[in-house]
Design a protein around this motif. Structure first.
Motif, PDB file in Angstrom:
ATOM      1  N   ILE A  37       0.617-110.923  69.377  1.00  0.00           N
ATOM      2  CA  ILE A  37      -0.300-111.274  68.539  1.00  0.00           C
ATOM      3  C   ILE A  37      -1.330-112.556  69.105  1.00  0.00           C
ATOM      4  CG2 ILE A  37      -0.349-112.977  66.210  1.00  0.00           C
ATOM      5  CD1 ILE A  37       1.280-109.627  65.534  1.00  0.00           C
ATOM      6  N   ARG A  38      -2.188-112.033  68.861  1.00  0.00           N
ATOM      7  CA  ARG A  38      -3.272-112.748  69.004  1.00  0.00           C
ATOM      8  C   ARG A  38      -3.410-114.157  69.052  1.00  0.00           C
ATOM      9  NH1 ARG A  38      -9.184-111.631  66.911  1.00  0.00           N
ATOM     10  NH2 ARG A  38      -8.239-111.503  65.017  1.00  0.00           N
ATOM     11  N   GLU A  39      -3.307-115.314  69.703  1.00  0.00           N
ATOM     12  CA  GLU A  39      -2.515-116.544  69.961  1.00  0.00           C
ATOM     13  C   GLU A  39      -4.261-116.972  69.225  1.00  0.00           C
ATOM     14  OE1 GLU A  39      -2.563-118.879  73.298  1.00  0.00           O
ATOM     15  OE2 GLU A  39      -1.019-116.779  74.430  1.00  0.00           O
ATOM     16  N   GLU A  40      -5.666-116.396  68.944  1.00  0.00           N
ATOM     17  CA  GLU A  40      -6.149-116.743  67.970  1.00  0.00           C
ATOM     18  C   GLU A  40      -6.456-117.066  66.306  1.00  0.00           C
ATOM     19  OE1 GLU A  40      -8.230-113.575  70.014  1.00  0.00           O
ATOM     20  OE2 GLU A  40      -7.067-114.831  70.574  1.00  0.00           O
ATOM     21  N   GLY A  41      -5.238-116.125  65.622  1.00  0.00           N
ATOM     22  CA  GLY A  41      -5.260-115.173  64.404  1.00  0.00           C
ATOM     23  C   GLY A  41      -4.284-116.510  63.897  1.00  0.00           C
ATOM     24  N   PRO A  42      -4.539-116.218  62.736  1.00  0.00           N
ATOM     25  CA  PRO A  42      -3.767-116.860  62.144  1.00  0.00           C
ATOM     26  C   PRO A  42      -2.315-117.194  62.682  1.00  0.00           C
ATOM     27  CG  PRO A  42      -4.858-115.308  60.574  1.00  0.00           C
ATOM     28  CD  PRO A  42      -4.613-115.077  62.237  1.00  0.00           C
ATOM     29  N   GLN A  43      -1.989-118.522  62.479  1.00  0.00           N
ATOM     30  CA  GLN A  43      -0.106-118.927  62.762  1.00  0.00           C
ATOM     31  C   GLN A  43       0.668-118.684  61.775  1.00  0.00           C
ATOM     32  OE1 GLN A  43      -0.173-120.632  65.588  1.00  0.00           O
ATOM     33  NE2 GLN A  43      -1.738-119.947  65.952  1.00  0.00           N
ATOM     34  N   SER A  44      -0.063-117.748  60.736  1.00  0.00           N
ATOM     35  CA  SER A  44       1.664-117.599  60.544  1.00  0.00           C
ATOM     36  C   SER A  44       1.770-115.831  60.383  1.00  0.00           C
ATOM     37  CB  SER A  44       0.880-117.601  58.498  1.00  0.00           C
ATOM     38  OG  SER A  44      -0.079-116.015  58.554  1.00  0.00           O
ATOM     39  N   THR A 173      -9.685-103.621  59.778  1.00  0.00           N
ATOM     40  CA  THR A 173      -9.391-103.779  59.134  1.00  0.00           C
ATOM     41  C   THR A 173      -7.434-103.826  59.155  1.00  0.00           C
ATOM     42  OG1 THR A 173     -10.501-101.807  58.277  1.00  0.00           O
ATOM     43  CG2 THR A 173      -8.262-102.716  56.500  1.00  0.00           C
ATOM     44  N   ASP A 174      -6.908-102.919  60.207  1.00  0.00           N
ATOM     45  CA  ASP A 174      -5.129-102.830  59.856  1.00  0.00           C
ATOM     46  C   ASP A 174      -5.038-104.132  60.892  1.00  0.00           C
ATOM     47  OD1 ASP A 174      -2.201-102.027  60.542  1.00  0.00           O
ATOM     48  OD2 ASP A 174      -2.743-101.573  62.282  1.00  0.00           O
ATOM     49  N   GLY A 175      -5.085-105.242  60.063  1.00  0.00           N
ATOM     50  CA  GLY A 175      -4.566-106.670  60.593  1.00  0.00           C
ATOM     51  C   GLY A 175      -3.512-107.248  59.981  1.00  0.00           C
ATOM     52  N   LYS A 226       8.027-103.168  58.743  1.00  0.00           N
ATOM     53  CA  LYS A 226       9.817-103.246  59.902  1.00  0.00           C
ATOM     54  C   LYS A 226       8.851-102.585  61.359  1.00  0.00           C
ATOM     55  CE  LYS A 226      12.967-102.937  56.438  1.00  0.00           C
ATOM     56  NZ  LYS A 226      12.797-102.653  55.138  1.00  0.00           N
ATOM     57  N   VAL A 227       7.721-101.950  60.949  1.00  0.00           N
ATOM     58  CA  VAL A 227       6.502-101.317  61.777  1.00  0.00           C
ATOM     59  C   VAL A 227       5.330-102.299  61.183  1.00  0.00           C
ATOM     60  CG1 VAL A 227       7.082 -99.127  60.657  1.00  0.00           C
ATOM     61  CG2 VAL A 227       6.984 -99.541  63.147  1.00  0.00           C
ATOM     62  N   PHE A 228       4.755-101.050  62.841  1.00  0.00           N
ATOM     63  CA  PHE A 228       3.262-101.533  62.962  1.00  0.00           C
ATOM     64  C   PHE A 228       2.587-100.324  62.954  1.00  0.00           C
ATOM     65  CE2 PHE A 228       3.315-106.272  63.225  1.00  0.00           C
ATOM     66  CZ  PHE A 228       3.591-106.332  62.536  1.00  0.00           C
ATOM     67  N   MET A 229       1.821-100.021  62.349  1.00  0.00           N
ATOM     68  CA  MET A 229       1.084 -97.971  62.728  1.00  0.00           C
ATOM     69  C   MET A 229       0.356 -98.754  64.151  1.00  0.00           C
ATOM     70  SD  MET A 229      -2.387 -97.691  60.464  1.00  0.00           S
ATOM     71  CE  MET A 229      -1.555 -97.528  58.986  1.00  0.00           C
ATOM     72  N   GLY A 230      -0.013 -99.590  65.012  1.00  0.00           N
ATOM     73  CA  GLY A 230      -0.794-100.378  65.924  1.00  0.00           C
ATOM     74  C   GLY A 230      -2.469 -99.384  66.005  1.00  0.00           C
ATOM     75  N   ASP A 231      -2.634 -98.856  66.874  1.00  0.00           N
ATOM     76  CA  ASP A 231      -3.556 -98.136  66.797  1.00  0.00           C
ATOM     77  C   ASP A 231      -3.330 -96.577  67.114  1.00  0.00           C
ATOM     78  OD1 ASP A 231      -5.211-100.380  67.190  1.00  0.00           O
ATOM     79  OD2 ASP A 231      -6.012-100.338  69.215  1.00  0.00           O
ATOM     80  N   THR A 232      -2.265 -96.432  67.249  1.00  0.00           N
ATOM     81  CA  THR A 232      -2.127 -94.685  67.433  1.00  0.00           C
ATOM     82  C   THR A 232      -2.327 -94.410  66.285  1.00  0.00           C
ATOM     83  OG1 THR A 232      -0.164 -95.595  69.314  1.00  0.00           O
ATOM     84  CG2 THR A 232       0.060 -93.018  67.866  1.00  0.00           C
ATOM     85  N   GLY A 233      -2.234 -95.340  64.462  1.00  0.00           N
ATOM     86  CA  GLY A 233      -2.151 -94.518  63.728  1.00  0.00           C
ATOM     87  C   GLY A 233      -3.638 -95.345  63.037  1.00  0.00           C
ATOM     88  N   SER A 234      -4.074 -95.956  63.707  1.00  0.00           N
ATOM     89  CA  SER A 234      -5.399 -96.898  62.571  1.00  0.00           C
ATOM     90  C   SER A 234      -7.133 -95.593  63.154  1.00  0.00           C
ATOM     91  CB  SER A 234      -6.036 -97.984  63.090  1.00  0.00           C
ATOM     92  OG  SER A 234      -5.427 -98.562  64.331  1.00  0.00           O
ATOM     93  N   LEU A 235      -6.942 -95.588  64.506  1.00  0.00           N
ATOM     94  CA  LEU A 235      -7.956 -94.347  65.104  1.00  0.00           C
ATOM     95  C   LEU A 235      -8.037 -93.061  64.422  1.00  0.00           C
ATOM     96  CD1 LEU A 235      -8.060 -96.591  68.570  1.00  0.00           C
ATOM     97  CD2 LEU A 235      -9.793 -96.760  67.253  1.00  0.00           C
ATOM     98  N   ALA A 236      -6.726 -93.101  64.402  1.00  0.00           N
ATOM     99  CA  ALA A 236      -6.472 -91.439  64.157  1.00  0.00           C
ATOM    100  C   ALA A 236      -6.787 -91.107  62.555  1.00  0.00           C
ATOM    101  CB  ALA A 236      -4.817 -91.325  64.213  1.00  0.00           C
ATOM    102  N   ILE A 288     -12.691-110.142  57.325  1.00  0.00           N
ATOM    103  CA  ILE A 288     -12.717-110.979  56.051  1.00  0.00           C
ATOM    104  C   ILE A 288     -10.946-110.926  55.482  1.00  0.00           C
ATOM    105  CG2 ILE A 288     -13.041-109.122  54.655  1.00  0.00           C
ATOM    106  CD1 ILE A 288     -14.930-111.018  53.526  1.00  0.00           C
ATOM    107  N   HIS A 289     -10.553-109.887  55.802  1.00  0.00           N
ATOM    108  CA  HIS A 289      -9.464-110.008  55.292  1.00  0.00           C
ATOM    109  C   HIS A 289      -8.120-111.476  55.277  1.00  0.00           C
ATOM    110  CE1 HIS A 289      -7.950-108.106  58.985  1.00  0.00           C
ATOM    111  NE2 HIS A 289      -7.295-108.513  59.040  1.00  0.00           N
ATOM    112  N   HIS A 290      -8.443-111.915  57.074  1.00  0.00           N
ATOM    113  CA  HIS A 290      -8.094-113.390  57.661  1.00  0.00           C
ATOM    114  C   HIS A 290      -8.643-114.519  57.334  1.00  0.00           C
ATOM    115  CE1 HIS A 290      -5.685-111.241  60.454  1.00  0.00           C
ATOM    116  NE2 HIS A 290      -6.978-110.650  61.444  1.00  0.00           N
ATOM    117  N   HIS A 291     -10.278-114.171  56.770  1.00  0.00           N
ATOM    118  CA  HIS A 291     -10.839-115.287  55.994  1.00  0.00           C
ATOM    119  C   HIS A 291     -10.129-115.535  54.443  1.00  0.00           C
ATOM    120  CE1 HIS A 291     -14.523-117.476  54.060  1.00  0.00           C
ATOM    121  NE2 HIS A 291     -14.172-116.643  53.127  1.00  0.00           N
TER     122      HIS A 291
END
Length: 323
Positions: A37-44, A173-175, A226-236, A288-291
């Protein structure tokens, strides 16, 4: 093509994801394929550290099995089917390598931007030449009008831009838990209906296979994921969405059907541009979803709101095609 084929494909995609998920997630966990997880992202979001990623393999397998199985059974496996699967899996492999490097080096950076771009361009060019051999028209239709723009050989440039652009748009968008799985299912279902109206059975089968597979994946990806799609899923998914819009010759309609992805990307571009020019940020955080999260919205509220926006846009886009 009958509606029953659409429903069968939708159900097949859902079922395979629902079956593969419980088998794949423990494996990903044992292999320690955890998300950084990015440290600069939302702490939640820090509590999500270590959640298995690369979950895109779950619905990629489901899509391939469903598309191949249903298409072969109904005699609808075509060159277009091959192109769709090449783009899906090609962009998926790029994402898989990106995710793999992040996991190996325990950081939030995988392939370089240039490496990903080159790979995406190669796959897009390959798809173009495969379609060219079928007599594919290098034309761009303007939605709700009779206007058709013939790009000639320059269409290859548009195709590369379109596939690479939307692949990265979906990736941005996958965030949030379930955000891309939900909006992606909506978008592919919309194009599935458009392909059905156009009597492109092969394309409709693929689109509904993706929609069903994403709904099945959503069982495991909804909050708390329980699982993230990762770039494997989002780029596809982004690459596949781009090629589906091209094969229906409704490229520009994707700007409406995929409005959530467009806005997410635009928010990043505006944020970066504003900071470079004015040294000021427009949003609290981009995409913008983080906003909205930092403005006090719960993650679930943001996701459901974006799903609703996706449904409204899909209906606006599809209804004129159906009526």
């Amino acid at each position: 093509m009958t509606i029953s084929i659409m429903l069968i494909t939708l159900f097949a995609g859902f079922l395979f994801s629902a079956i593969i998920g419980p088998l794949a997630i423990p494996f990903l966990r044992r292999m320690k394929f955890g998300q950084s997880i990015r440290e600069e992202g939302p702490q939640s979001h820090m509590k999500k550290q270590g959640t298995p990623t690369m979950g895109g393999v779950i619905f990629l397998f489901s899509i391939v099995i469903s598309t191949f199985g249903v298409s072969i059974y109904y005699g609808e496996f075509t060159v277009q089917s091959v192109v769709l699967l090449i783009v899906l899996l090609g962009f998926g492999i790029v994402g898989f390598l990106d995710d793999g490097l992040k996991i190996i080096f325990k950081r939030n950076l995988g392939l370089t931007s240039l490496q990903k771009l080159i790979a995406q361009i190669v796959i897009s060019v390959l798809a173009y030449f495969l379609l060219k051999g079928t007599g594919f028209a290098n034309e761009l239709s303007v939605p709700y009008t009779e206007i058709v723009l013939n790009f000639g050989t320059f269409y290859i440039l548009f195709m590369v831009f379109w596939l690479v652009g939307f692949s990265n748009a979906v990736n941005l968008t996958d965030g949030l838990d379930g955000l891309v799985a939900g909006t992606g299912a909506i978008a592919f279902a919309a194009f599935g209906v458009i392909a059905y109206v156009q009597d492109q059975t092969d394309l409709s089968i693929f689109s509904f296979a993706v929609a069903g597979a994403l709904l099945g994946f959503l069982i495991f990806n909804k909050n708390p994921a329980k699982v993230f799609m990762g770039d494997t899923g989002s780029l596809a998914l982004g690459g596949a969405l781009g090629i589906v819009s091209i094969l229906t010759h409704q490229e520009l309609l994707l700007l409406l059907i995929g409005l959530v992805f467009v806005v997410e990307t635009a928010s990043v571009m505006l944020q970066v541009g504003s900071f470079k020019i004015r040294k000021k940020r427009i949003f609290k955080m981009a995409p913008i979803h983080h906003h909205f999260e930092l403005s006090g919205w719960s993650e679930q509220r943001v996701v459901v709101t974006f799903w609703i926006v996706g449904i409204i846009c899909a209906l606006i886009a599809v209804l004129p095609e159906v009526l």
